[in-house]
Design an enzyme around this catalytic site. Sequence first.
Site, PDB file in Angstrom:
ATOM      1  N   GLU A 172     -19.141  -5.997  11.007  1.00 29.51           N
ATOM      2  CA  GLU A 172     -20.105  -5.254  11.824  1.00 29.51           C
ATOM      3  C   GLU A 172     -21.119  -6.159  12.500  1.00 29.51           C
ATOM      4  O   GLU A 172     -21.483  -5.941  13.667  1.00 29.51           O
ATOM      5  CB  GLU A 172     -20.818  -4.209  10.962  1.00 29.51           C
ATOM      6  CG  GLU A 172     -19.930  -3.088  10.469  1.00 29.51           C
ATOM      7  CD  GLU A 172     -19.208  -3.406   9.169  1.00 29.51           C
ATOM      8  OE1 GLU A 172     -18.455  -2.549   8.679  1.00 29.51           O
ATOM      9  OE2 GLU A 172     -19.416  -4.531   8.649  1.00 29.51           O
ATOM     10  N   LYS A 218       0.849  -1.186   0.000  1.00 32.61           N
ATOM     11  CA  LYS A 218       0.000   0.000   0.000  1.00 32.61           C
ATOM     12  C   LYS A 218       0.890   1.243   0.000  1.00 32.61           C
ATOM     13  O   LYS A 218       1.834   1.341   0.776  1.00 32.61           O
ATOM     14  CB  LYS A 218      -0.924  -0.002   1.218  1.00 32.61           C
ATOM     15  CG  LYS A 218      -1.988   1.083   1.184  1.00 32.61           C
ATOM     16  CD  LYS A 218      -3.003   0.905   2.303  1.00 32.61           C
ATOM     17  CE  LYS A 218      -4.090   1.962   2.224  1.00 32.61           C
ATOM     18  NZ  LYS A 218      -5.121   1.804   3.265  1.00 32.61           N
ATOM     19  N   ARG A 250     -25.137  -2.258   8.071  1.00 33.39           N
ATOM     20  CA  ARG A 250     -24.765  -3.624   7.697  1.00 33.39           C
ATOM     21  C   ARG A 250     -25.058  -4.627   8.813  1.00 33.39           C
ATOM     22  O   ARG A 250     -24.916  -5.837   8.601  1.00 33.39           O
ATOM     23  CB  ARG A 250     -23.274  -3.651   7.344  1.00 33.39           C
ATOM     24  CG  ARG A 250     -22.930  -2.852   6.099  1.00 33.39           C
ATOM     25  CD  ARG A 250     -21.470  -2.413   6.062  1.00 33.39           C
ATOM     26  NE  ARG A 250     -20.513  -3.484   6.115  1.00 33.39           N
ATOM     27  CZ  ARG A 250     -19.946  -4.058   5.040  1.00 33.39           C
ATOM     28  NH1 ARG A 250     -20.277  -3.652   3.839  1.00 33.39           N
ATOM     29  NH2 ARG A 250     -19.058  -5.009   5.183  1.00 33.39           N
TER      30      ARG A 250
END
Length: 593
Positions: free
Chosen positions: A336, A248, A364
């Site tokens: 979640e 990244k 969610r």
Amino acid sequence: MSTNLLLNLNSPADLRQLEETQLPQVAQELRNFIIDIVAVKEGHLGASLGVVELTIALHYVFDTPNDLLVWDVGHQAYGHKIITGRRDNFHTNRQLGGISGFPNRGESVYDAFGVGHSSTSISAALGMAIASNLKGDYNKHHIAVIGDASIASGMAFEGLNHAGVTDANLLVILNDNAIGIDPSVGALKQYLTAVKAGKNPRQNNMIKSLNFDYSGPIDGHDIFAVIKELKRLQKIKGPKFLHIITTKGKGLQQAEENQVIYHAPGKFDATTGALQPKSEENLPPKYQDVFGLTILDLARKNDKIIGITPAMPSGSSLKFMMDEFPKRAFDVGIAEQHAVTLAAGMATQGMIVYCNIYSTFLQRAYDQVIHDVALQNLPVIFCLDRAGLVGEDGATHHGVFDLAYLRCIPNMIVYAPRNEIALQNILYTAQLGLNNPIAIRYPRGRGVVTNWQATNLGKYQEIEIGRSICIKEGSRIAVLSNGSIGNNVTLAIAKMQHPEMIAHYDFPFVKPLDEKELHTLLNNFKTIVTIEDGTVKGGFGSAILEFASENNYTSQITVLGIPDEFIEQGTVAELQQYCKIDVKSLEILFSNY
């Protein structure tokens, strides 16, 4: 480099006209282009830099947009946007009237699926692949690019589980860089680390056991190796899985070394990578830091307090507690549903659980909120960060539905603090022994009280549940505000020629409502205005309308908030103006009464 290749690429078809040997130059130019624009305009940087070679390889090998490419979340799709005809307006990325920061089906035929939340790509691409088979189009390719943090989510595993028993022409590419926004966590991360180190023999490969043709891991920055493998996989039918290793922030040293900060670094020097300094002296605190420092202070005094966040320890500032009490503060990854039910399980055993989730992401886990928490009346404390309009992330991230979707749930207390002192006090009150679950929703960004730590940290006051507050008395109109948008009301009234006409009441509790005060107000005022940083359908204003109707009041009630549409990207100030809940719009409205 003699020619700027990128400036001549207006579509992937142009890219496919190049020689393979020219692609490293395209990669360098694409990286530089992203860095130069994001340095000035801001946005998500590290994720897109990490997949430059993969992006080019995918569009070079596959016949996009006929072959369908789905990016998971979409933080990493800047290079994709630039290659697919949006180079010249990429500078409008995440701005009002500009292009979205995420793939968006309404924006380009190359955006096969709209995204913004994680772990949807495998299910979406599988759905496309099955549909292609049903239509007799067996040669179309369907590619899902998903990160190592997102693939740990339950939905991603549901997609893998189904795909493995189909003949769908699906390619799942795992972009493994060991980080989402914060570092990846969990047993799957440990497994992938072992695979990368060659410690897991191929016969024990968990992806192969799900009937995928597994290949990798390969270097995701070796564009020739990636292209070679994609061409091989292009000839194989059925579900396939390619594991690539990337870094990244690749190509910008600071972004590689500080991956959390450079996920979305703000403005920086494109040449050196140095962040543009921001003076934070004498500024009010960020609401997330008020939460993080307050829960840490409370946890020091009460060993039953637990903190939970699904993959946002830095963004939520739960990291303060995680650093000091690592056994009582948990990052559970992008999960979640698990976070909510984990909190419920802990609450059954007498723990005081603060479950911190961004408002848009609690959507969610709606069934878990109802079935596992509220139905059993477990006193879980939901701390909903980034509630209301969040700005440049746009429609996928605005937390404008929580008041509506939470207040309809039995047993649930719903509270929105007007400022950071109120946030501290409700966090303190919630751990004193509530008999119900409570949702505390607060906005992205800074509060209004500069000396909050000196005046209130550790000096908390208990809040009476369901009580409203008279901020200012008035003679003609009563304005009822919920949450921090009430500060706009205060500023608007102060600018009026006749402020004495306007009464202002803070109704932080959407549930339970202060019915005693409402009876008084509806008896005394013929004109009521409600305002909230949430949808006008089903939220705070709707609750007031319902109360007035049930009790046969005839006052004129105007409901202000977020209109019944998905609001796109822009600054919070611009979006408030669009929704007519900014200071100037309120001043004009109040003056017209």
